[in-house]
Motif scaffolding. Structure first.
Motif, PDB file in Angstrom:
ATOM      1  N   ALA A  32      -6.908   4.140  -3.412  1.00 23.49           N
ATOM      2  CA  ALA A  32      -5.912   4.663  -2.474  1.00 23.49           C
ATOM      3  C   ALA A  32      -5.543   6.104  -2.806  1.00 23.49           C
ATOM      4  O   ALA A  32      -5.363   6.936  -1.909  1.00 23.49           O
ATOM      5  N   ALA A  33      -5.454   6.432  -4.093  1.00 25.64           N
ATOM      6  CA  ALA A  33      -5.113   7.791  -4.495  1.00 25.64           C
ATOM      7  C   ALA A  33      -6.269   8.750  -4.230  1.00 25.64           C
ATOM      8  O   ALA A  33      -6.069   9.871  -3.758  1.00 25.64           O
ATOM      9  N   GLU A  34      -7.490   8.316  -4.530  1.00 30.76           N
ATOM     10  CA  GLU A  34      -8.664   9.174  -4.363  1.00 30.76           C
ATOM     11  C   GLU A  34      -8.855   9.577  -2.911  1.00 30.76           C
ATOM     12  O   GLU A  34      -9.205  10.720  -2.613  1.00 30.76           O
ATOM     13  N   TYR A  35      -8.620   8.620  -1.989  1.00 30.07           N
ATOM     14  CA  TYR A  35      -8.819   8.903  -0.563  1.00 30.07           C
ATOM     15  C   TYR A  35      -7.524   9.269   0.155  1.00 30.07           C
ATOM     16  O   TYR A  35      -7.482   9.339   1.376  1.00 30.07           O
ATOM     17  N   ARG A  36      -6.458   9.469  -0.621  1.00 27.60           N
ATOM     18  CA  ARG A  36      -5.174   9.953  -0.082  1.00 27.60           C
ATOM     19  C   ARG A  36      -4.670   9.062   1.060  1.00 27.60           C
ATOM     20  O   ARG A  36      -4.465   9.502   2.185  1.00 27.60           O
ATOM     21  N   LYS A  37      -4.431   7.782   0.718  1.00 24.94           N
ATOM     22  CA  LYS A  37      -3.940   6.801   1.681  1.00 24.94           C
ATOM     23  C   LYS A  37      -2.534   6.376   1.270  1.00 24.94           C
ATOM     24  O   LYS A  37      -2.346   5.418   0.510  1.00 24.94           O
ATOM     25  N   PRO A  38      -1.509   7.095   1.749  1.00 26.06           N
ATOM     26  CA  PRO A  38      -0.141   6.844   1.266  1.00 26.06           C
ATOM     27  C   PRO A  38       0.376   5.439   1.558  1.00 26.06           C
ATOM     28  O   PRO A  38       1.060   4.841   0.715  1.00 26.06           O
ATOM     29  N   GLN A  39       0.080   4.891   2.750  1.00 28.25           N
ATOM     30  CA  GLN A  39       0.580   3.558   3.087  1.00 28.25           C
ATOM     31  C   GLN A  39      -0.053   2.495   2.191  1.00 28.25           C
ATOM     32  O   GLN A  39       0.625   1.581   1.719  1.00 28.25           O
ATOM     33  N   SER A  40      -1.345   2.620   1.954  1.00 27.45           N
ATOM     34  CA  SER A  40      -2.021   1.675   1.066  1.00 27.45           C
ATOM     35  C   SER A  40      -1.497   1.808  -0.357  1.00 27.45           C
ATOM     36  O   SER A  40      -1.287   0.805  -1.054  1.00 27.45           O
ATOM     37  N   LEU A  41      -1.278   3.040  -0.778  1.00 26.39           N
ATOM     38  CA  LEU A  41      -0.763   3.289  -2.125  1.00 26.39           C
ATOM     39  C   LEU A  41       0.600   2.641  -2.311  1.00 26.39           C
ATOM     40  O   LEU A  41       0.855   1.960  -3.315  1.00 26.39           O
ATOM     41  N   LEU A  42       1.462   2.810  -1.348  1.00 27.53           N
ATOM     42  CA  LEU A  42       2.804   2.231  -1.420  1.00 27.53           C
ATOM     43  C   LEU A  42       2.744   0.706  -1.411  1.00 27.53           C
ATOM     44  O   LEU A  42       3.460   0.036  -2.174  1.00 27.53           O
ATOM     45  N   CYS A  43       1.868   0.158  -0.577  1.00 30.40           N
ATOM     46  CA  CYS A  43       1.716  -1.293  -0.499  1.00 30.40           C
ATOM     47  C   CYS A  43       1.250  -1.863  -1.838  1.00 30.40           C
ATOM     48  O   CYS A  43       1.777  -2.873  -2.313  1.00 30.40           O
ATOM     49  N   LEU A  44       0.273  -1.221  -2.457  1.00 27.81           N
ATOM     50  CA  LEU A  44      -0.241  -1.689  -3.747  1.00 27.81           C
ATOM     51  C   LEU A  44       0.829  -1.601  -4.836  1.00 27.81           C
ATOM     52  O   LEU A  44       0.956  -2.512  -5.668  1.00 27.81           O
ATOM     53  N   LEU A  45       1.593  -0.522  -4.826  1.00 24.03           N
ATOM     54  CA  LEU A  45       2.660  -0.369  -5.815  1.00 24.03           C
ATOM     55  C   LEU A  45       3.732  -1.433  -5.638  1.00 24.03           C
ATOM     56  O   LEU A  45       4.270  -1.966  -6.610  1.00 24.03           O
ATOM     57  N   GLN A  46       4.048  -1.755  -4.408  1.00 26.27           N
ATOM     58  CA  GLN A  46       5.046  -2.793  -4.127  1.00 26.27           C
ATOM     59  C   GLN A  46       4.579  -4.177  -4.560  1.00 26.27           C
ATOM     60  O   GLN A  46       5.395  -5.078  -4.743  1.00 26.27           O
ATOM     61  N   HIS A  47       3.272  -4.332  -4.717  1.00 19.32           N
ATOM     62  CA  HIS A  47       2.720  -5.617  -5.161  1.00 19.32           C
ATOM     63  C   HIS A  47       2.283  -5.576  -6.624  1.00 19.32           C
ATOM     64  O   HIS A  47       1.432  -6.362  -7.050  1.00 19.32           O
ATOM     65  N   GLY A  48       2.854  -4.638  -7.372  1.00 20.07           N
ATOM     66  CA  GLY A  48       2.673  -4.651  -8.826  1.00 20.07           C
ATOM     67  C   GLY A  48       1.560  -3.799  -9.382  1.00 20.07           C
ATOM     68  O   GLY A  48       1.197  -3.952 -10.564  1.00 20.07           O
ATOM     69  N   ALA A  49       0.990  -2.896  -8.604  1.00 17.18           N
ATOM     70  CA  ALA A  49      -0.075  -2.045  -9.120  1.00 17.18           C
ATOM     71  C   ALA A  49       0.460  -1.157 -10.248  1.00 17.18           C
ATOM     72  O   ALA A  49       1.560  -0.609 -10.146  1.00 17.18           O
ATOM     73  N   ASP A  50      -0.328  -1.010 -11.304  1.00 22.46           N
ATOM     74  CA  ASP A  50       0.051  -0.220 -12.477  1.00 22.46           C
ATOM     75  C   ASP A  50      -0.464   1.211 -12.312  1.00 22.46           C
ATOM     76  O   ASP A  50      -1.671   1.435 -12.253  1.00 22.46           O
ATOM     77  N   THR A  51       0.436   2.177 -12.245  1.00 20.55           N
ATOM     78  CA  THR A  51       0.030   3.569 -12.062  1.00 20.55           C
ATOM     79  C   THR A  51      -0.728   4.104 -13.270  1.00 20.55           C
ATOM     80  O   THR A  51      -1.475   5.069 -13.155  1.00 20.55           O
ATOM     81  N   GLU A  52      -0.536   3.482 -14.447  1.00 17.69           N
ATOM     82  CA  GLU A  52      -1.123   4.010 -15.678  1.00 17.69           C
ATOM     83  C   GLU A  52      -2.422   3.323 -16.076  1.00 17.69           C
ATOM     84  O   GLU A  52      -2.961   3.600 -17.151  1.00 17.69           O
ATOM     85  N   VAL A  53      -2.925   2.428 -15.232  1.00 19.50           N
ATOM     86  CA  VAL A  53      -4.197   1.792 -15.550  1.00 19.50           C
ATOM     87  C   VAL A  53      -5.287   2.863 -15.569  1.00 19.50           C
ATOM     88  O   VAL A  53      -5.319   3.752 -14.722  1.00 19.50           O
ATOM     89  N   ARG A  54      -6.164   2.815 -16.574  1.00 19.11           N
ATOM     90  CA  ARG A  54      -7.175   3.866 -16.763  1.00 19.11           C
ATOM     91  C   ARG A  54      -8.574   3.319 -16.500  1.00 19.11           C
ATOM     92  O   ARG A  54      -8.893   2.187 -16.860  1.00 19.11           O
ATOM     93  N   ASP A  55      -9.400   4.193 -15.906  1.00 20.15           N
ATOM     94  CA  ASP A  55     -10.786   3.809 -15.651  1.00 20.15           C
ATOM     95  C   ASP A  55     -11.657   4.117 -16.863  1.00 20.15           C
ATOM     96  O   ASP A  55     -11.157   4.482 -17.934  1.00 20.15           O
ATOM     97  N   ALA A  56     -12.964   3.985 -16.696  1.00 18.18           N
ATOM     98  CA  ALA A  56     -13.885   4.181 -17.819  1.00 18.18           C
ATOM     99  C   ALA A  56     -13.863   5.609 -18.348  1.00 18.18           C
ATOM    100  O   ALA A  56     -14.230   5.864 -19.499  1.00 18.18           O
ATOM    101  N   GLN A  57     -13.446   6.576 -17.515  1.00 17.64           N
ATOM    102  CA  GLN A  57     -13.361   7.980 -17.938  1.00 17.64           C
ATOM    103  C   GLN A  57     -12.011   8.331 -18.552  1.00 17.64           C
ATOM    104  O   GLN A  57     -11.752   9.492 -18.862  1.00 17.64           O
ATOM    105  N   GLY A  58     -11.135   7.358 -18.698  1.00 16.00           N
ATOM    106  CA  GLY A  58      -9.820   7.605 -19.279  1.00 16.00           C
ATOM    107  C   GLY A  58      -8.839   8.246 -18.318  1.00 16.00           C
ATOM    108  O   GLY A  58      -7.904   8.937 -18.745  1.00 16.00           O
ATOM    109  N   LEU A  59      -9.009   8.026 -17.009  1.00 17.44           N
ATOM    110  CA  LEU A  59      -8.173   8.648 -15.986  1.00 17.44           C
ATOM    111  C   LEU A  59      -7.161   7.667 -15.428  1.00 17.44           C
ATOM    112  O   LEU A  59      -7.492   6.522 -15.107  1.00 17.44           O
ATOM    113  N   THR A  60      -5.915   8.125 -15.288  1.00 19.49           N
ATOM    114  CA  THR A  60      -4.894   7.335 -14.621  1.00 19.49           C
ATOM    115  C   THR A  60      -4.937   7.606 -13.119  1.00 19.49           C
ATOM    116  O   THR A  60      -5.731   8.419 -12.643  1.00 19.49           O
TER     117      THR A  60
END
Length: 449
Positions: free
Chosen positions: A113-141
């Protein structure tokens, strides 16, 4: 009879009845000719295929729902798929390659959602417990992903008039909205990338983004003077690429204009002068505004790096007149020596292209005393060693050995103290004849011949 019996046997045997529809290898397997794997293995393989197909479908549907910002479907699918579990998707969904030949990519829903700049999806995921600090294989939040994929658009127009301008404006607005949502939901604005650079979000914003991001991050607590693995602050990076808007924004947010890189001693001013004095900087006529901005906000013009060089040393080596004059306007000292005993005029005389601009050479000589032509090793500048500058070299050597009169020394001191910046103010205070004798360049007219 035999044919009828064989036909009747195929009808009563479902495996045999279907073998003419499958490959010979599979037919042998089903008919029992390959006996290494049992019936239990076949059942498990079939279950795994069904499970993989089901998971792939789920991931694909959630992927599409996030991109379409269909929050109802996102909510439904999150009942089955954990919000902080990555999706496995095709790296290139538009490729015509066979599925078996395509590469897959694992990405967290919130990163998508962040990569493709989808604010509504981003907000929906956060409201359902998405962790903003989860890191991918490259160490990116999530915030890192947001900044790495910041849209490179120009929104300098006050009101978008064309369809393209409207699209670009929407892209930019969505990016800002996503960044605001992340900050509001507690994204760590000082979390460093887990790689060799150790960039903070502000460092990433300098590298990949545009200046509006800087103030938004700073307003949410980003440390404007944070250093990366190379001990560079965001201001160092902005100055090195001569981005005036970023420099101005960072200074407004409290950046220290005189912070030095620990490994080299370079300041933002020194880095800006280096870039502006390079061949590319001269060709593009870049950097004058950035350097003036730094100087106007208190950058120490005579700060020395670990080698003892000042910004004027670099400017003189580059030989770009407008940069040298600007530093002189802010009282750059032409008599500071490096640890190796090299003065700014020594650096100027290193390059033959500089020496041919004898007008600028004369201006530097007017402020230099004593004139030191050699360094600690007794070496003369490489430029004046060329045969074409034989007469100039001899003249300068004589000039270096000849002591100046007390009057000439006083004039130089006045020029160095007041510089170009205040010389017209001084003109109001001094008699015209005296002022002309100080600022009219006549001592070195013979250099112009």
């Amino acid at each position: 009879m035999r044919g009828q019996h064989h036909k009747r046997w195929k009808l009563t045997n479902p495996i045999a009845a279907s073998t003419h529809l499958i490959s010979p290898c599979s037919r042998d397997f089903l008919m029992g000719n390959i006996t290494k794997r049992g019936s239990r293995d076949l059942v498990e393989d079939s279950a795994m295929l069904l499970e993989d197909s089901s998971v792939a479908t789920l991931h694909s549907r959630l992927y599409e729902a996030i991109l379409k910002e269909d929050c109802n479907i996102i909510k439904t699918l999150l009942r089955t798929h954990p919000v902080n579990q990555p999706l496995t998707i095709l790296a290139n969904p538009t490729s015509r390659l066979l599925l078996s030949q395509q590469q897959t990519r694992a990405i967290f829903p919130i990163h998508l959602a962040a990569e493709y700049r989808k604010p509504q999806s981003l907000l929906c995921l956060l409201q359902h417990g998405a962790d903003t600090e989860v890191r991918d294989a490259q160490g990116l939040t999530t915030l890192h992903q947001m900044l790495l994929n910041w849209p490179i658009t120009s929104t300098t127009w006050t009101k978008p008039s064309t369809q393209i301008q409207k699209i670009l404006t929407d892209i930019q607005n969505n990016a800002v909205m996503c960044l605001s949502i992340l900050c509001e939901h507690g994204a760590q604005v000082n979390a460093r990338v887990d790689n060799s650079n150790k960039h903070s979000p502000l460092h990433l914003a300098i590298t990949y983004s545009s200046y509006p991001v800087l103030s938004l991050l700073a307003q949410n607590g980003a440390q404007v003077n944070a250093t990366n693995e190379a001990s560079m602050t965001p201001l160092h990076m902005a100055a090195e690429i001569l981005d005036k808007n970023m420099i101005e924004t960072l200074i407004a947010c409290g950046a220290n204009v005189n912070c030095a890189i620990s490994s080299t001693g370079n300041t933002a001013l020194k880095l800006a002068v280096c870039t502006a004095s390079s061949k590319a900087g001269q060709l593009l006529a870049a950097g004058v505004g950035c350097i003036r901005l730094l100087l106007s906000h208190g950058a120490q013009v005579n700060a020395q790096d670990h080698e003892g060089q000042t910004a004027l040393h670099k400017a003189c080596f580059g030989g770009r007149e407008v940069i040298i004059n600007l530093l002189l306007e802010f009282e750059a000292n032409v008599n500071i020596l490096t640890k190796n005993g090299e003065s700014p005029i020594y650096m100027y005389l290193q390059r033959s292209s500089n020496i041919r601009d004898v007008t600028l050479l004369a201006r530097l000589l007017y402020r230099t005393y004593p004139l030191r032509l050699s360094n600690k090793q007794g070496l003369l500048p490489a430029g004046i060693m060329l045969p074409e500058f034989h007469l100039l070299r001899e003249t300068l050597i004589k000039l270096a050995k000849k002591p100046l009169s007390l009057e000439a020394i006083c004039k130089r001191n006045i020029r160095n103290v007041y510089g170009e910046k205040y010389k017209f103010h001084l003109k109001k205070l001094l008699p015209g004849k005296l002022w002309n004798s100080i600022y009219t360049f006549y001592d070195f007219d013979y250099l112009l011949k």
